[in-house]
Design a protein around this motif. Structure first.
Motif, PDB file in Angstrom:
ATOM      1  N   PHE A 118       0.854  -1.178   0.000  1.00 19.50           N
ATOM      2  CA  PHE A 118       0.000   0.000   0.000  1.00 19.50           C
ATOM      3  C   PHE A 118       0.900   1.241   0.000  1.00 19.50           C
ATOM      4  O   PHE A 118       1.843   1.332   0.780  1.00 19.50           O
ATOM      5  N   LYS A 119       0.603   2.215  -0.844  1.00 18.72           N
ATOM      6  CA  LYS A 119       1.388   3.449  -0.890  1.00 18.72           C
ATOM      7  C   LYS A 119       0.928   4.435   0.177  1.00 18.72           C
ATOM      8  O   LYS A 119       1.717   5.136   0.774  1.00 18.72           O
ATOM      9  N   ASN A 120      -0.365   4.521   0.367  1.00 22.44           N
ATOM     10  CA  ASN A 120      -0.962   5.403   1.362  1.00 22.44           C
ATOM     11  C   ASN A 120      -1.917   4.560   2.188  1.00 22.44           C
ATOM     12  O   ASN A 120      -2.534   3.645   1.663  1.00 22.44           O
ATOM     13  N   ILE A 121      -2.058   4.894   3.439  1.00 28.78           N
ATOM     14  CA  ILE A 121      -3.031   4.130   4.224  1.00 28.78           C
ATOM     15  C   ILE A 121      -3.881   5.054   5.084  1.00 28.78           C
ATOM     16  O   ILE A 121      -3.430   6.094   5.554  1.00 28.78           O
ATOM     17  N   LEU A 122      -5.114   4.641   5.221  1.00 28.05           N
ATOM     18  CA  LEU A 122      -6.034   5.225   6.190  1.00 28.05           C
ATOM     19  C   LEU A 122      -6.446   4.077   7.095  1.00 28.05           C
ATOM     20  O   LEU A 122      -6.817   3.007   6.619  1.00 28.05           O
ATOM     21  N   VAL A 123      -6.365   4.290   8.388  1.00 26.84           N
ATOM     22  CA  VAL A 123      -6.692   3.244   9.349  1.00 26.84           C
ATOM     23  C   VAL A 123      -7.962   3.643  10.088  1.00 26.84           C
ATOM     24  O   VAL A 123      -8.057   4.750  10.623  1.00 26.84           O
ATOM     25  N   TYR A 124      -8.927   2.744  10.067  1.00 19.86           N
ATOM     26  CA  TYR A 124     -10.177   2.948  10.792  1.00 19.86           C
ATOM     27  C   TYR A 124     -10.292   1.865  11.856  1.00 19.86           C
ATOM     28  O   TYR A 124     -10.139   0.687  11.561  1.00 19.86           O
ATOM     29  N   SER A 125     -10.554   2.271  13.086  1.00 22.11           N
ATOM     30  CA  SER A 125     -10.738   1.317  14.176  1.00 22.11           C
ATOM     31  C   SER A 125     -12.206   0.939  14.270  1.00 22.11           C
ATOM     32  O   SER A 125     -13.088   1.793  14.159  1.00 22.11           O
ATOM     33  N   LEU A 126     -12.441  -0.347  14.471  1.00 27.36           N
ATOM     34  CA  LEU A 126     -13.804  -0.854  14.584  1.00 27.36           C
ATOM     35  C   LEU A 126     -14.145  -1.078  16.055  1.00 27.36           C
ATOM     36  O   LEU A 126     -13.290  -1.450  16.852  1.00 27.36           O
ATOM     37  N   THR A 127     -15.405  -0.863  16.389  1.00 26.79           N
ATOM     38  CA  THR A 127     -15.844  -1.098  17.772  1.00 26.79           C
ATOM     39  C   THR A 127     -16.269  -2.537  17.983  1.00 26.79           C
ATOM     40  O   THR A 127     -16.346  -2.997  19.112  1.00 26.79           O
TER      41      THR A 127
ATOM     42  N   MET B 195      -7.801  -0.693  -2.827  1.00 31.90           N
ATOM     43  CA  MET B 195      -7.650  -1.917  -2.043  1.00 31.90           C
ATOM     44  C   MET B 195      -7.804  -1.597  -0.557  1.00 31.90           C
ATOM     45  O   MET B 195      -7.465  -0.500  -0.116  1.00 31.90           O
ATOM     46  N   ALA B 196      -8.291  -2.579   0.175  1.00 34.20           N
ATOM     47  CA  ALA B 196      -8.415  -2.446   1.631  1.00 34.20           C
ATOM     48  C   ALA B 196      -8.374  -3.833   2.246  1.00 34.20           C
ATOM     49  O   ALA B 196      -8.609  -4.831   1.570  1.00 34.20           O
ATOM     50  N   TYR B 197      -8.052  -3.863   3.524  1.00 34.97           N
ATOM     51  CA  TYR B 197      -8.162  -5.136   4.229  1.00 34.97           C
ATOM     52  C   TYR B 197      -8.675  -4.896   5.635  1.00 34.97           C
ATOM     53  O   TYR B 197      -8.511  -3.827   6.205  1.00 34.97           O
ATOM     54  N   VAL B 198      -9.334  -5.915   6.142  1.00 33.88           N
ATOM     55  CA  VAL B 198      -9.870  -5.893   7.495  1.00 33.88           C
ATOM     56  C   VAL B 198      -9.013  -6.825   8.341  1.00 33.88           C
ATOM     57  O   VAL B 198      -8.867  -7.999   8.018  1.00 33.88           O
ATOM     58  N   ASP B 199      -8.415  -6.258   9.377  1.00 30.14           N
ATOM     59  CA  ASP B 199      -7.647  -7.056  10.327  1.00 30.14           C
ATOM     60  C   ASP B 199      -8.619  -7.520  11.404  1.00 30.14           C
ATOM     61  O   ASP B 199      -9.106  -6.715  12.203  1.00 30.14           O
ATOM     62  N   ARG B 200      -8.930  -8.818  11.397  1.00 32.92           N
ATOM     63  CA  ARG B 200      -9.956  -9.344  12.296  1.00 32.92           C
ATOM     64  C   ARG B 200      -9.478  -9.447  13.744  1.00 32.92           C
ATOM     65  O   ARG B 200     -10.294  -9.513  14.650  1.00 32.92           O
ATOM     66  N   VAL B 201      -8.173  -9.436  13.977  1.00 32.94           N
ATOM     67  CA  VAL B 201      -7.646  -9.525  15.340  1.00 32.94           C
ATOM     68  C   VAL B 201      -7.548  -8.131  15.977  1.00 32.94           C
ATOM     69  O   VAL B 201      -7.961  -7.916  17.112  1.00 32.94           O
ATOM     70  N   LYS B 202      -7.022  -7.170  15.221  1.00 31.65           N
ATOM     71  CA  LYS B 202      -6.869  -5.802  15.741  1.00 31.65           C
ATOM     72  C   LYS B 202      -8.134  -4.967  15.579  1.00 31.65           C
ATOM     73  O   LYS B 202      -8.197  -3.829  16.025  1.00 31.65           O
ATOM     74  N   HIS B 203      -9.130  -5.504  14.889  1.00 31.79           N
ATOM     75  CA  HIS B 203     -10.409  -4.805  14.626  1.00 31.79           C
ATOM     76  C   HIS B 203     -10.151  -3.456  13.934  1.00 31.79           C
ATOM     77  O   HIS B 203     -10.595  -2.409  14.391  1.00 31.79           O
ATOM     78  N   GLN B 204      -9.459  -3.533  12.800  1.00 30.48           N
ATOM     79  CA  GLN B 204      -9.157  -2.341  12.016  1.00 30.48           C
ATOM     80  C   GLN B 204      -9.460  -2.586  10.545  1.00 30.48           C
ATOM     81  O   GLN B 204      -9.363  -3.709  10.061  1.00 30.48           O
ATOM     82  N   VAL B 205      -9.791  -1.494   9.866  1.00 29.14           N
ATOM     83  CA  VAL B 205      -9.908  -1.495   8.408  1.00 29.14           C
ATOM     84  C   VAL B 205      -8.797  -0.594   7.890  1.00 29.14           C
ATOM     85  O   VAL B 205      -8.698   0.570   8.285  1.00 29.14           O
ATOM     86  N   ILE B 206      -7.952  -1.134   7.008  1.00 28.87           N
ATOM     87  CA  ILE B 206      -6.839  -0.386   6.437  1.00 28.87           C
ATOM     88  C   ILE B 206      -7.125  -0.218   4.953  1.00 28.87           C
ATOM     89  O   ILE B 206      -7.287  -1.195   4.226  1.00 28.87           O
ATOM     90  N   VAL B 207      -7.195   1.052   4.527  1.00 27.47           N
ATOM     91  CA  VAL B 207      -7.546   1.387   3.151  1.00 27.47           C
ATOM     92  C   VAL B 207      -6.345   2.017   2.460  1.00 27.47           C
ATOM     93  O   VAL B 207      -5.690   2.899   3.028  1.00 27.47           O
ATOM     94  N   ASN B 208      -6.059   1.599   1.231  1.00 26.75           N
ATOM     95  CA  ASN B 208      -4.985   2.162   0.440  1.00 26.75           C
ATOM     96  C   ASN B 208      -5.507   3.408  -0.279  1.00 26.75           C
ATOM     97  O   ASN B 208      -5.912   3.358  -1.441  1.00 26.75           O
ATOM     98  N   ALA B 209      -5.526   4.529   0.439  1.00 26.01           N
ATOM     99  CA  ALA B 209      -6.017   5.778  -0.117  1.00 26.01           C
ATOM    100  C   ALA B 209      -5.338   6.934   0.587  1.00 26.01           C
ATOM    101  O   ALA B 209      -4.914   6.832   1.731  1.00 26.01           O
ATOM    102  N   SER B 210      -5.202   8.053  -0.121  1.00 27.74           N
ATOM    103  CA  SER B 210      -4.529   9.211   0.469  1.00 27.74           C
ATOM    104  C   SER B 210      -5.509  10.162   1.154  1.00 27.74           C
ATOM    105  O   SER B 210      -5.085  11.029   1.911  1.00 27.74           O
ATOM    106  N   SER B 211      -6.793  10.031   0.855  1.00 29.61           N
ATOM    107  CA  SER B 211      -7.771  10.898   1.505  1.00 29.61           C
ATOM    108  C   SER B 211      -9.036  10.102   1.809  1.00 29.61           C
ATOM    109  O   SER B 211      -9.328   9.108   1.165  1.00 29.61           O
ATOM    110  N   ALA B 212      -9.749  10.570   2.799  1.00 29.43           N
ATOM    111  CA  ALA B 212     -10.954   9.863   3.225  1.00 29.43           C
ATOM    112  C   ALA B 212     -12.007   9.879   2.132  1.00 29.43           C
ATOM    113  O   ALA B 212     -12.812   9.002   2.004  1.00 29.43           O
TER     114      ALA B 212
END
Length: 142
Positions: free
Chosen positions: A3-12, A125-142
């Motif tokens: 991924f060149k850029n990442i945005l990390v979103y935390s899931l509840t 592209m994006a992936y969901v980390d099921r252990v850390k409860h995060q969504v990581i998106v390959n994007a430079s802006s929301a």
């Protein structure tokens, strides 16, 4: 793939994308029709996967891909044609073309040019980390 850029979103709450495969398939990517300006949908995240396999599970992560196709219509070209049509109408009918009619003419020009416009495709592209409860998106802006 890195991924060149990442945005990390935390899931509840935990998120397992394999539970949503049917919903993703309902919104799978369909290329633009000749009159569509843009098309967005889910696509396979890796080339070796089947077309209906929209989630690729690797260990604790679920990889997904969102594909966007948009038609490229340069505004300078649209405005050039618009000015030509407005000039033609004003000379032929001896009147000024006002706002609403000008807007309608512009929409008509865009509708006429869309079938001949070039398409630009991108995949986010994006992936969901099921252990850390995060969504990581390959994007430079929301």
């Amino acid at each position: 793939m890195a991924f060149k850029n990442i945005l990390v979103y935390s899931l509840t709450q935990p998120l397992d994308l394999l539970q949503f495969v049917e919903k993703l398939n309902e919104k799978s990517f369909i290329p633009c029709s000749p009159t569509d300006a843009i098309s967005v949908g889910w696509t396979k995240p890796a080339e070796f996967l089947d077309d209906n396999n929209l989630v690729y599970r690797i260990g604790q992560c679920d990889l997904i891909a969102l594909k966007t196709e948009s038609k490229v219509l340069p505004s300078a070209s649209i405005n050039k044609i618009l000015i030509e049509k407005i000039t033609e109408i004003e000379n032929r009918e001896q009147r000024r073309v006002k706002g609403r009619e000008r807007s309608d003419l512009k929409d008509q020009i865009i509708h006429e040019l869309l079938p001949r416009a070039l398409s630009k495709e991108s995949v986010t592209m994006a992936y969901v980390d099921r252990v850390k409860h995060q969504v990581i998106v390959n994007a430079s802006s929301a």
